[in-house]
Scaffold this active site. Structure first.
Site, PDB file in Angstrom:
ATOM      1  N   HIS A 265     -35.069  26.614  17.531  1.00  0.00           N
ATOM      2  CA  HIS A 265     -35.686  25.737  16.523  1.00  0.00           C
ATOM      3  C   HIS A 265     -37.047  26.297  16.089  1.00  0.00           C
ATOM      4  O   HIS A 265     -37.289  26.523  14.906  1.00  0.00           O
ATOM      5  CB  HIS A 265     -35.844  24.331  17.112  1.00  0.00           C
ATOM      6  CG  HIS A 265     -36.514  23.355  16.191  1.00  0.00           C
ATOM      7  ND1 HIS A 265     -35.812  22.433  15.459  1.00  0.00           N
ATOM      8  CD2 HIS A 265     -37.814  23.169  15.862  1.00  0.00           C
ATOM      9  CE1 HIS A 265     -36.649  21.722  14.725  1.00  0.00           C
ATOM     10  NE2 HIS A 265     -37.878  22.154  14.962  1.00  0.00           N
ATOM     11  N   GLU A 266     -37.904  26.537  17.076  1.00  0.00           N
ATOM     12  CA  GLU A 266     -39.262  26.977  16.741  1.00  0.00           C
ATOM     13  C   GLU A 266     -39.255  28.366  16.113  1.00  0.00           C
ATOM     14  O   GLU A 266     -40.087  28.676  15.257  1.00  0.00           O
ATOM     15  CB  GLU A 266     -40.169  26.933  17.981  1.00  0.00           C
ATOM     16  CG  GLU A 266     -40.316  25.546  18.628  1.00  0.00           C
ATOM     17  CD  GLU A 266     -40.731  24.429  17.669  1.00  0.00           C
ATOM     18  OE1 GLU A 266     -41.367  24.728  16.637  1.00  0.00           O
ATOM     19  OE2 GLU A 266     -40.406  23.252  17.943  1.00  0.00           O
ATOM     20  N   HIS A 269     -38.878  28.070  12.436  1.00  0.00           N
ATOM     21  CA  HIS A 269     -40.173  27.839  11.781  1.00  0.00           C
ATOM     22  C   HIS A 269     -40.948  29.157  11.679  1.00  0.00           C
ATOM     23  O   HIS A 269     -41.521  29.491  10.648  1.00  0.00           O
ATOM     24  CB  HIS A 269     -41.018  26.855  12.610  1.00  0.00           C
ATOM     25  CG  HIS A 269     -40.607  25.416  12.491  1.00  0.00           C
ATOM     26  ND1 HIS A 269     -40.570  24.753  11.286  1.00  0.00           N
ATOM     27  CD2 HIS A 269     -40.250  24.502  13.430  1.00  0.00           C
ATOM     28  CE1 HIS A 269     -40.201  23.482  11.495  1.00  0.00           C
ATOM     29  NE2 HIS A 269     -39.998  23.317  12.785  1.00  0.00           N
ATOM     30  N   GLU A 295     -38.839  22.395   8.084  1.00  0.00           N
ATOM     31  CA  GLU A 295     -37.893  21.893   9.081  1.00  0.00           C
ATOM     32  C   GLU A 295     -36.461  22.348   8.771  1.00  0.00           C
ATOM     33  O   GLU A 295     -35.648  22.512   9.679  1.00  0.00           O
ATOM     34  CB  GLU A 295     -37.987  20.363   9.160  1.00  0.00           C
ATOM     35  CG  GLU A 295     -37.205  19.723  10.286  1.00  0.00           C
ATOM     36  CD  GLU A 295     -37.797  19.970  11.679  1.00  0.00           C
ATOM     37  OE1 GLU A 295     -38.879  20.579  11.788  1.00  0.00           O
ATOM     38  OE2 GLU A 295     -37.157  19.554  12.668  1.00  0.00           O
TER      39      GLU A 295
HETATM   40 MG    MG Z   1     -39.640  21.392  13.778  1.00  0.00          MG
END
Ligand code: MG
Length: 501
Positions: A265-266, A269, A295
Site C-alpha cells: 500500500h505505502e 503512494h 490513495e
Molecule cells: Mg493510504
C-alpha cells in the site's frame, strides 16, 4: 518567462525547503522519537508552521503573485506556468485568511494531541483524549469561520484534502455504495467459500518480514535507492523530495498480511511521489492531483494487484522460501482465499475490500455530525458503536477498537477519510482503463513483470503532478467522471470467484 514569476518560484522553493524540513521532523516523530520528545517537537513544528505561514502570506508575496499573474496574462492555460500560478493563487487566497497565530496554535495543539491519543488508545482511555479533540474541533471551526464556505462547513475541511470537492457530491457517490455494499456483506456472510479460507498463521520474525516486504516492493518498482522502510504503529508514506520518499509498515508476529499489504500500500503512494517529473520537484505543481488520487495508487498495488490470484502465484515461491512453514503446504488459490476473507471487523486498516468502505461511510457521517453539533465529543464513542452495529452488525468491545483506532482526528485531519473511498473507487476505474491499453495484465502480474503497469500509471497519472485537480484528471484518463459502478463490478466479479454468491 517573466522575471517576477522567476522570483516568485524561488521564494516558494525556499518555503518548500522549510516544509520539507518539517516533514523530516514529522517522520522522525512517528518512527523513532522517544515519547518524552513530544513537547519540544511540538514547539519546533509550531515554529516552522509560523515561519512558513508568515513567509507565504506576506504582503511582498501577494504583490509578487499579482505581478506574476499580470506578466503571464494570456499564456497557454495548460502551460506549467499557468498551472503553477493557478495553484499558488488558490493556496494564497486560502492561507491569507488564516491568522498566523491560529496556524501556529493548530500545529502545536495537534502535535500534542497525537501524543495524548497514542497513550489514550493504548490504555483505552477516551476520556483522556476527548478534551484534545474538543479543542481541535474548536480550532477547525475557527478556521472555517475565517475561510468561509458555500454550501456547508464540511466543504471547507474536505477541500483541504480533495481540492474543489463538495460534500453533496461525495454524499451522492457514497449513497450509491452503501446499499450494494451492505447487501454484498450479507450475501457473503451467508455463502460458502470455495475452499479453505482460514487465516494462514505462523511464526513470522520481524527481520524476515522486513526482508520479504522490501523484495516485494522493489519488484513492483519502488526505488529503494530513493526510499527506505521503517516500522511504525500506524503505517504511512512520507517524502522529502522525489528522491527521498519513505514508507513505514507494521509487523505482526503471527500474521503476514499487515506487513505485506501495508508495505505494498505505502509503496503505491511512494511510487507516485518518486515518479512525478524531476522538473516539478519542490514547485507548486510537484504534488499529487489530490489525496483521493494518491490513495488510488496505494489501493491499486495493495488490492487490485496484491490481492489478486496472479499476484499470489507470483509471490508464493518467495513466501515458501522465506517461511517454509506454513507456506510449503499451501497453494496460491488457498493463499488467495485466505487474504480475501470477507468478515465485518472493528479495525478499518485491516478490513477487507468489501467492508472497508463502510468504515469510511461511518466516519464521513460522524465527522459531519460532530461539526454540525449533532453529536458532542462526549457522546462520540456511543454514537460510533451504534453506527458500527447498524452498518456492520458488530459492536466494538472497547474504544481502542472503536473511536480511538485512527490517528486522523488526533492529528486534526477531519475531512480526510472520504479520500480513502474515493481512492478505492478510482483504483478500480483506472484498472478498467489500463486493461484497454495493456493486453493481459494478469499475465504480467503472474510473471512479476510490473513495469508495464507502473509505466501506464506514470504516463497517465504521475507525469501530471498536481497540474490538474482530480475532477479534471479522472475524465481525461478514464473517459468519465468518478463512477462507483466500476468498483462494485470489480468486487462482484472478484468475490463471486471466491464465494458461492
Ligand atoms: Mg493510504
Amino acid at each position: 518567462m517573466g522575471e517576477n514569476l522567476e522570483v516568485l518560484k524561488k521564494r516558494l522553493a525556499d518555503i518548500g525547503q522549510l516544509h520539507r524540513a518539517a516533514a523530516v521532523l514529522g517522520w522522525d516523530m512517528r518512527t523513532y522519537m522517544p515519547p518524552g520528545g513530544a513537547p519540544a517537537r511540538s514547539e519546533q513544528l509550531a515554529y516552522l508552521s509560523k515561519l512558513t505561514h508568515e513567509m507565504f502570506i506576506s504582503e511582498e508575496m501577494g504583490i509578487l503573485l499579482e505581478k506574476s499573474e499580470n506578466e503571464c496574462a494570456g499564456i497557454d492555460p495548460d502551460s506549467n506556468e499557468a498551472k503553477i500560478l493557478r495553484n499558488v493563487r488558490r493556496s494564497y487566497d486560502h492561507a491569507v485568511k488564516i491568522p498566523t497565530a491560529l496556524a501556529e496554535e493548530f500545529s502545536r495543539h495537534t502535535t500534542l494531541s497525537e501524543d495524548v491519543w497514542t497513550r489514550a488508545r493504548a490504555e483505552n482511555k477516551y476520556s483522556d483524549f476527548a478534551p484534545y479533540l474538543d479543542k481541535t474541533l474548536d480550532l477547525l471551526n475557527q478556521m472555517i469561520q475565517h475561510l468561509g464556505y458555500e454550501e456547508e462547513p464540511y466543504d471547507t475541511l474536505l477541500d483541504m484534502y480533495e481540492r474543489g470537492a463538495k460534500t453533496m457530491d461525495i454524499e451522492a457517490v457514497f449513497q450509491q455504495l452503501e446499499k450494494p455494499l451492505v447487501d454484498m456483506v450479507r450475501a457473503i456472510a451467508g455463502a460458502t467459500p470455495k475452499g479453505d479460507n482460514s487465516p494462514i498463521t505462523g511464526d513470522y520474525p520481524s527481520y524476515k518480514q522486513n526482508k520479504l516486504t522490501l523484495k516485494v516492493v522493489a519488484s513492483l518498482g519502488y526505488d529503494l535507492n530513493r526510499g527506505r522502510q521503517d516500522p511504525t504503529v500506524h503505517p504511512f508514506c512520507c517524502g522529502f523530495s522525489r528522491d527521498d520518499v519513505r514508507i513505514t509498515t507494521r509487523f505482526s508476529p503471527d500474521r503476514l498480511e499487515p506487513a505485506l499489504f501495508g508495505s505494498m500500500h505505502e509503496s503505491g503512494h511512494a511510487m507516485y511521489d518518486q515518479n512525478i517529473p524531476a522538473e516539478f520537484d519542490n514547485t507548486p505543481i510537484g504534488g499529487a492531483a489530490s489525496l483521493g488520487v494518491h490513495e488510488s495508487q496505494s489501493r491499486f498495488w495493495e488490492n487490485i494487484v496484491g490481492r489478486s490470484l496472479p499476484f499470489c502465484e507470483f509471490v508464493l515461491p518467495l513466501l515458501q522460501e522465506t517461511f517454509p512453514v506454513p507456506f510449503e503446504s499451501c497453494d496460491a488459490a488457498r493463499f488467495h482465499r485466505s487474504i480475501n476473507r470477507v468478515h465485518p471487523s472493528f479495525i478499518r486498516v485491516e478490513a477487507d475490500e468489501v467492508t472497508y468502505n463502510l468504515h469510511i461511510l461511518l466516519r464521513f457521517q460522524m465527522e459531519r455530525d460532530i461539526l454540525s453539533g449533532k453529536i458532542t465529543i462526549k457522546d462520540l464513542p456511543e454514537a460510533w458503536n451504534a453506527k458500527m452495529e447498524s452498518m456492520l452488525g458488530i459492536t466494538p468491545p472497547n474504544d481502542t477498537h472503536g473511536v480511538l483506532q485512527d490517528i486522523h482526528w488526533a492529528g486534526g485531519m477531519i475531512g480526510y477519510f472520504p479520500t480513502y473511498t474515493l481512492g478505492n473507487l478510482l483504483s478500480a476505474q483506472l484498472w478498467r482503463s489500463m486493461r484497454k491499453d495493456i493486453a493481459n495484465p494478469e499475465e504480467h502480474i503472474r510473471k512479476g513483470d510490473f513495469a508495464p503497469l507502473l509505466d501506464w500509471l506514470r504516463e497517465n497519472v504521475h507525469r501530471h503532478g498536481s497540474r490538474y485537480f482530480s475532477r479534471e484528471l479522472i475524465p481525461t484518463v478514464t473517459g468519465e467522471p468518478l463512477n462507483p459502478k466500476h468498483f462494485l463490478e470489480y468486487l462482484q466479479s472478484k468475490y463471486s470467484q471466491i464465494y458461492d454468491i
